[in-house]
Design a protein around this motif. Structure first.
Motif, PDB file in Angstrom:
ATOM      1  N   PHE A  31      -7.926  11.753  -8.228  1.00  0.00           N
ATOM      2  CA  PHE A  31      -7.680  11.361  -6.831  1.00  0.00           C
ATOM      3  C   PHE A  31      -7.923  12.497  -5.845  1.00  0.00           C
ATOM      4  O   PHE A  31      -7.795  12.298  -4.636  1.00  0.00           O
ATOM      5  CB  PHE A  31      -6.232  10.874  -6.673  1.00  0.00           C
ATOM      6  N   ARG A  32      -8.219  13.681  -6.370  1.00  0.00           N
ATOM      7  CA  ARG A  32      -8.424  14.870  -5.538  1.00  0.00           C
ATOM      8  C   ARG A  32      -7.197  15.179  -4.684  1.00  0.00           C
ATOM      9  O   ARG A  32      -7.287  15.373  -3.471  1.00  0.00           O
ATOM     10  CB  ARG A  32      -9.664  14.729  -4.671  1.00  0.00           C
TER      11      ARG A  32
ATOM     12  N   LYS B  33       7.626   8.634  -8.281  1.00  0.00           N
ATOM     13  CA  LYS B  33       8.990   8.456  -7.763  1.00  0.00           C
ATOM     14  C   LYS B  33       9.059   7.324  -6.748  1.00  0.00           C
ATOM     15  O   LYS B  33      10.074   6.640  -6.644  1.00  0.00           O
ATOM     16  CB  LYS B  33       9.489   9.753  -7.141  1.00  0.00           C
ATOM     17  N   ALA B  34       7.967   7.113  -5.997  1.00  0.00           N
ATOM     18  CA  ALA B  34       7.914   6.051  -4.988  1.00  0.00           C
ATOM     19  C   ALA B  34       7.582   4.688  -5.599  1.00  0.00           C
ATOM     20  O   ALA B  34       7.612   3.683  -4.904  1.00  0.00           O
ATOM     21  CB  ALA B  34       6.883   6.402  -3.916  1.00  0.00           C
ATOM     22  N   GLY B  35       7.214   4.658  -6.875  1.00  0.00           N
ATOM     23  CA  GLY B  35       6.916   3.399  -7.540  1.00  0.00           C
ATOM     24  C   GLY B  35       5.466   2.966  -7.479  1.00  0.00           C
ATOM     25  O   GLY B  35       5.132   1.865  -7.885  1.00  0.00           O
ATOM     26  N   LYS B  36       4.581   3.820  -6.989  1.00  0.00           N
ATOM     27  CA  LYS B  36       3.159   3.470  -6.932  1.00  0.00           C
ATOM     28  C   LYS B  36       2.512   3.542  -8.307  1.00  0.00           C
ATOM     29  O   LYS B  36       1.524   2.868  -8.569  1.00  0.00           O
ATOM     30  CB  LYS B  36       2.421   4.397  -5.971  1.00  0.00           C
ATOM     31  N   LEU B  37       3.045   4.393  -9.170  1.00  0.00           N
ATOM     32  CA  LEU B  37       2.585   4.559 -10.548  1.00  0.00           C
ATOM     33  C   LEU B  37       3.804   4.545 -11.451  1.00  0.00           C
ATOM     34  O   LEU B  37       4.852   5.059 -11.073  1.00  0.00           O
ATOM     35  CB  LEU B  37       1.901   5.910 -10.736  1.00  0.00           C
ATOM     36  N   SER B  38       3.656   3.983 -12.634  1.00  0.00           N
ATOM     37  CA  SER B  38       4.762   4.068 -13.589  1.00  0.00           C
ATOM     38  C   SER B  38       4.514   5.254 -14.512  1.00  0.00           C
ATOM     39  O   SER B  38       3.416   5.431 -15.034  1.00  0.00           O
ATOM     40  CB  SER B  38       4.904   2.771 -14.377  1.00  0.00           C
TER      41      SER B  38
ATOM     42  N   SER C 261      -5.224   2.984 -17.801  1.00  0.00           N
ATOM     43  CA  SER C 261      -5.649   1.723 -17.184  1.00  0.00           C
ATOM     44  C   SER C 261      -4.987   1.531 -15.820  1.00  0.00           C
ATOM     45  O   SER C 261      -5.628   1.070 -14.870  1.00  0.00           O
ATOM     46  CB  SER C 261      -5.326   0.539 -18.098  1.00  0.00           C
ATOM     47  N   GLU C 262      -3.722   1.899 -15.697  1.00  0.00           N
ATOM     48  CA  GLU C 262      -3.016   1.756 -14.422  1.00  0.00           C
ATOM     49  C   GLU C 262      -3.585   2.717 -13.378  1.00  0.00           C
ATOM     50  O   GLU C 262      -3.759   2.353 -12.212  1.00  0.00           O
ATOM     51  CB  GLU C 262      -1.521   2.018 -14.628  1.00  0.00           C
ATOM     52  N   VAL C 263      -3.896   3.941 -13.806  1.00  0.00           N
ATOM     53  CA  VAL C 263      -4.457   4.936 -12.893  1.00  0.00           C
ATOM     54  C   VAL C 263      -5.830   4.491 -12.414  1.00  0.00           C
ATOM     55  O   VAL C 263      -6.137   4.545 -11.219  1.00  0.00           O
ATOM     56  CB  VAL C 263      -4.540   6.317 -13.574  1.00  0.00           C
ATOM     57  N   ARG C 264      -6.673   4.009 -13.330  1.00  0.00           N
ATOM     58  CA  ARG C 264      -8.012   3.560 -12.949  1.00  0.00           C
ATOM     59  C   ARG C 264      -7.948   2.350 -12.024  1.00  0.00           C
ATOM     60  O   ARG C 264      -8.757   2.217 -11.103  1.00  0.00           O
ATOM     61  CB  ARG C 264      -8.855   3.273 -14.182  1.00  0.00           C
ATOM     62  N   ALA C 265      -6.991   1.451 -12.249  1.00  0.00           N
ATOM     63  CA  ALA C 265      -6.832   0.295 -11.364  1.00  0.00           C
ATOM     64  C   ALA C 265      -6.405   0.742  -9.970  1.00  0.00           C
ATOM     65  O   ALA C 265      -6.906   0.216  -8.969  1.00  0.00           O
ATOM     66  CB  ALA C 265      -5.808  -0.676 -11.954  1.00  0.00           C
ATOM     67  N   LEU C 266      -5.498   1.704  -9.885  1.00  0.00           N
ATOM     68  CA  LEU C 266      -5.077   2.226  -8.590  1.00  0.00           C
ATOM     69  C   LEU C 266      -6.250   2.908  -7.890  1.00  0.00           C
ATOM     70  O   LEU C 266      -6.445   2.734  -6.689  1.00  0.00           O
ATOM     71  CB  LEU C 266      -3.915   3.205  -8.770  1.00  0.00           C
ATOM     72  N   LEU C 267      -7.039   3.626  -8.645  1.00  0.00           N
ATOM     73  CA  LEU C 267      -8.211   4.305  -8.091  1.00  0.00           C
ATOM     74  C   LEU C 267      -9.216   3.291  -7.534  1.00  0.00           C
ATOM     75  O   LEU C 267      -9.833   3.521  -6.503  1.00  0.00           O
ATOM     76  CB  LEU C 267      -8.864   5.171  -9.173  1.00  0.00           C
ATOM     77  N   ALA C 268      -9.333   2.148  -8.211  1.00  0.00           N
ATOM     78  CA  ALA C 268     -10.254   1.100  -7.779  1.00  0.00           C
ATOM     79  C   ALA C 268      -9.664   0.222  -6.680  1.00  0.00           C
ATOM     80  O   ALA C 268     -10.352  -0.627  -6.131  1.00  0.00           O
ATOM     81  CB  ALA C 268     -10.649   0.237  -8.974  1.00  0.00           C
ATOM     82  N   GLY C 269      -8.382   0.412  -6.388  1.00  0.00           N
ATOM     83  CA  GLY C 269      -7.736  -0.370  -5.346  1.00  0.00           C
ATOM     84  C   GLY C 269      -7.279  -1.735  -5.801  1.00  0.00           C
ATOM     85  O   GLY C 269      -7.058  -2.627  -4.993  1.00  0.00           O
ATOM     86  N   ILE C 270      -7.109  -1.904  -7.109  1.00  0.00           N
ATOM     87  CA  ILE C 270      -6.659  -3.181  -7.653  1.00  0.00           C
ATOM     88  C   ILE C 270      -5.135  -3.145  -7.791  1.00  0.00           C
ATOM     89  O   ILE C 270      -4.600  -2.282  -8.483  1.00  0.00           O
ATOM     90  CB  ILE C 270      -7.284  -3.438  -9.046  1.00  0.00           C
ATOM     91  N   PRO C 271      -4.420  -4.080  -7.129  1.00  0.00           N
ATOM     92  CA  PRO C 271      -2.958  -4.076  -7.254  1.00  0.00           C
ATOM     93  C   PRO C 271      -2.534  -4.412  -8.680  1.00  0.00           C
ATOM     94  O   PRO C 271      -3.140  -5.251  -9.339  1.00  0.00           O
ATOM     95  CB  PRO C 271      -2.500  -5.155  -6.278  1.00  0.00           C
ATOM     96  N   GLN C 272      -1.515  -3.734  -9.161  1.00  0.00           N
ATOM     97  CA  GLN C 272      -1.015  -3.922 -10.513  1.00  0.00           C
ATOM     98  C   GLN C 272       0.311  -4.650 -10.498  1.00  0.00           C
ATOM     99  O   GLN C 272       1.131  -4.441  -9.612  1.00  0.00           O
ATOM    100  CB  GLN C 272      -0.798  -2.555 -11.192  1.00  0.00           C
ATOM    101  N   GLN C 273       0.530  -5.499 -11.512  1.00  0.00           N
ATOM    102  CA  GLN C 273       1.822  -6.105 -11.717  1.00  0.00           C
ATOM    103  C   GLN C 273       2.695  -5.089 -12.409  1.00  0.00           C
ATOM    104  O   GLN C 273       2.308  -4.515 -13.417  1.00  0.00           O
ATOM    105  CB  GLN C 273       1.705  -7.348 -12.609  1.00  0.00           C
ATOM    106  N   ARG C 274       3.864  -4.834 -11.875  1.00  0.00           N
ATOM    107  CA  ARG C 274       4.785  -3.879 -12.496  1.00  0.00           C
ATOM    108  C   ARG C 274       5.490  -4.537 -13.665  1.00  0.00           C
ATOM    109  O   ARG C 274       5.905  -5.672 -13.589  1.00  0.00           O
ATOM    110  CB  ARG C 274       5.820  -3.413 -11.479  1.00  0.00           C
TER     111      ARG C 274
END
Length: 68
Positions: free
Chosen positions: A21-22, A33-38, A52-65
């Protein structure tokens, strides 16, 4: 195409995620801590993140927690 089980999924360190993410690794910790990543904690208390969760966030795909 074979799917990976959660146990065999590659885990990334905060530094690896930060590089993708640079941003600073501390930013990645704040996102967790903010809940954007588990975050998964190692036995030594270090955080690891599912690739997989990191790559989805990088691609802008919302994840189901999930209730980890």
């Amino acid at each position: 195409m074979a799917t990976r089980t959660p146990e065999s999924e590659p885990l990334l360190t905060p530094a690896e995620v930060a590089t993708m993410f640079r941003v600073d690794p501390k930013t990645v910790t704040r996102w967790a801590k903010a809940g954007k990543l588990s975050a998964i904690r190692t036995l030594g208390g270090h955080r690891r993140y599912r690739e997989s969760e990191v790559r989805a966030l990088l691609a802008g795909i919302p994840q189901q927690r999930t209730g980890d």
